[in-house]
Write an enzyme that holds these catalytic residues in place. Structure first.
Site, short mmCIF file in Angstrom:
data_model
loop_
_atom_site.label_atom_id
_atom_site.label_comp_id
_atom_site.label_asym_id
_atom_site.label_seq_id
_atom_site.Cartn_x
_atom_site.Cartn_y
_atom_site.Cartn_z
CG PHE A 3 0.60 12.15 -1.43
CD1 PHE A 3 1.34 13.25 -1.87
CD2 PHE A 3 1.17 10.88 -1.54
CE1 PHE A 3 2.61 13.08 -2.40
CE2 PHE A 3 2.45 10.71 -2.08
CZ PHE A 3 3.17 11.81 -2.50
CG ASP A 56 -3.50 5.46 -3.33
OD1 ASP A 56 -2.86 4.54 -2.78
OD2 ASP A 56 -2.96 6.46 -3.83
CE LYS A 77 4.46 5.54 0.28
NZ LYS A 77 3.43 6.54 0.22
C1 PLP Z 1 3.26 7.20 -1.14
C2 PLP Z 1 1.94 7.16 -1.78
C3 PLP Z 1 1.82 7.04 -3.18
C4 PLP Z 1 3.00 7.10 -4.12
O1 PLP Z 1 3.91 6.07 -3.93
P1 PLP Z 1 5.40 6.22 -4.51
O2 PLP Z 1 5.98 4.85 -4.30
O3 PLP Z 1 6.07 7.28 -3.72
O4 PLP Z 1 5.29 6.57 -5.94
C5 PLP Z 1 0.56 6.91 -3.70
N1 PLP Z 1 -0.53 6.91 -2.91
C6 PLP Z 1 -0.45 7.04 -1.56
C7 PLP Z 1 -1.70 7.01 -0.76
C8 PLP Z 1 0.78 7.18 -0.96
O5 PLP Z 1 0.85 7.34 0.37
#
Ligand code: PLP
Length: 415
Positions: free
Chosen positions: A151, A236, A265
């Site tokens: 994700f 990520d 986040k």
């Molecule tokens: C939530 C998330 C994203 C995307 O972040 P948004 O602020 O919702 O665009 C990307 N990578 C990971 C691992 C995430 O958990």
């Protein structure tokens, strides 16, 4: 009897509000039936005044707790001075914020964005830039390896390398240039690498997939594989980063350094969307004026809040708390003996409980927890996550465990 009939036809304020929202808001989410209107620390309150313990932390965006007073103060101060001016100009807030990001990651330079998805897009661009300019991959041939079940966000390019049907259906055509391999399978990565591979972009622990923790040594093996094949190793850590797993970054559990890390986040301190790509100079130095940008990325308000969030995280010992209490929490979870639970996974204050779908849906568990004052969220219908703000105390965890056990007893009884 009459009362029951009246109840059936008169809606509660919560039901009315949910119905109202449903008329005007596109249904791209399926929220739990609660109307929240206040948050403080690890707690949330609904519009009827009921208090809940937050076990969700907005997917780590609220890792530092709701409305942290120090960050709110910094936000208010900066909002009254200079909030937004675009990067057409220098500001006195961006340099210090990026310097701090470089310091905590161990990398060299950073590029600010707003949402996680934008920072992921920035990483895709950085990988391709490096692929063409440094590795000399033929034009438009660059490949990026990703993991199945990943994700990384919701833009059209990002869903192009998702393997989830729900995220992709009817949103094509998709962006080419990505190869998905099974997660936690080093041989699969090895096989997927070609002379045109620019990078691998992985989550160190897969969050939305259900908090999937790979075998120990995986990150070291990936690092070695990338180095040996002249491929960028990009992580990520939008959800895993900034203390969630009990270290500032998940890669620190294995003493490796990626070539770039994607953050978001929690970087916004629970108040704003703030994200960044932080990387080595060989990669980040390739961006030139005009090559990439964002109107809001790195704005003074976001920079002030992001810097304060990083300081609060360090100065208030939240990362250590995540390590200590995360260990305690998961041990207690493992000690629960319920036929409904088929697995317990996690690292730090980031735990996924697997429920047997033949017996109960994870959504039902979340609804029952909500009745008992705990807000969580299911993922993939079978996993319930427990990811509280990193400021949670042991007593609060014990209370949560009692509620969980009570819910399990109720649900077991229904069988
Ligand atoms: C939530 C998330 C994203 C995307 O972040 P948004 O602020 O919702 O665009 C990307 N990578 C990971 C691992 C995430 O958990």
């Amino acid at each position: 009897m009459l009362n029951k009939i009246i109840q059936k036809f008169t809606k509660t304020p919560t039901e009315k509000a949910i119905e109202h929202e449903g008329r005007f808001v596109a249904r791209n989410y399926h929220p739990l039936p609660v109307i929240l209107n206040r948050g403080e620390g690890v707690y949330l309150w609904d519009q009827e005044g009921k208090k809940y313990l937050d076990m969700m932390s907005a997917y780590s965006a609220v890792s530092l707790g709701h409305s942290h007073p120090r960050i709110v103060k910094r936000l208010t101060e900066q909002a009254g001075r200079l909030a937004m001016c675009s990067r057409a100009y220098h500001t006195d807030t961006l340099g210090p914020f990026m310097e701090k990001l470089v310091e905590v990651t161990g990398l060299d330079m950073a590029l600010p964005m707003n949402t996680g998805a934008e920072a992921v897009e920035t990483a895709v661009k950085a990988a391709r830039l490096w692929g063409y300019e440094v590795k000399k991959i033929p034009e438009n041939q660059a490949e990026i390896i990703v993991a199945e079940g990943n994700f990384h966000g919701r833009t059209t390019t990002i869903i192009s390398f998702s393997t989830e049907a729900d995220y992709r259906k009817n949103f094509g055509p998709f962006t080419p240039g990505f190869k998905a391999v099974p997660f936690d399978d080093i041989e699969a990565v090895k096989k997927a690498i070609t002379p045109n591979t620019a990078a691998i972009i992985f989550e160190p622990i897969q969050g939305e997939a259900g908090i999937k923790v790979p075998h120990e040594g995986y990150l070291q093996e990936l690092r070695a594989l990338c180095t040996a094949n002249n491929v960028l190793f990009i992580l990520d850590e939008v959800q895993s980063g900034l203390g969630r797993t009990g270290k500032m970054f998940a890669y620190q559990h294995e003493n490796v350094l990626p070539d770039a890390v994607i953050l978001g986040k929690a970087l916004g301190g629970g108040l704003l969307p703030v994200s960044a790509l932080v990387g080595k100079k060989e990669v980040m130095g390739l961006f030139k004026p005009g090559s990439h940008g964002s109107t809001f990325g790195g704005n003074p308000l976001a920079a002030a809040v992001g810097l304060e969030a990083l300081k609060v995280l360090e100065e208030e010992g939240m990362v250590q708390n995540s390590a200590t209490l995360g260990k305690y929490f998961i041990e207690q979870m493992r000690g629960i003996n319920s036929p409904l639970i088929t697995g317990v996974r996690g690292r730090g204050l980031w735990i996924g409980l697997d429920f047997d779908p033949a017996r109960v849906s994870a959504r039902t568990v979340c609804e029952k927890l909500m009745e008992r004052g705990i807000l969580s969220k299911d993922t993939h219908h079978t996993v319930v996550r427990f990811a509280p703000p990193l400021t949670i105390t042991r007593e609060e965890i014990d209370w949560a465990l009692e509620q969980l056990k009570a819910v399990l007893r109720d649900l077991e009884g229904q069988k």
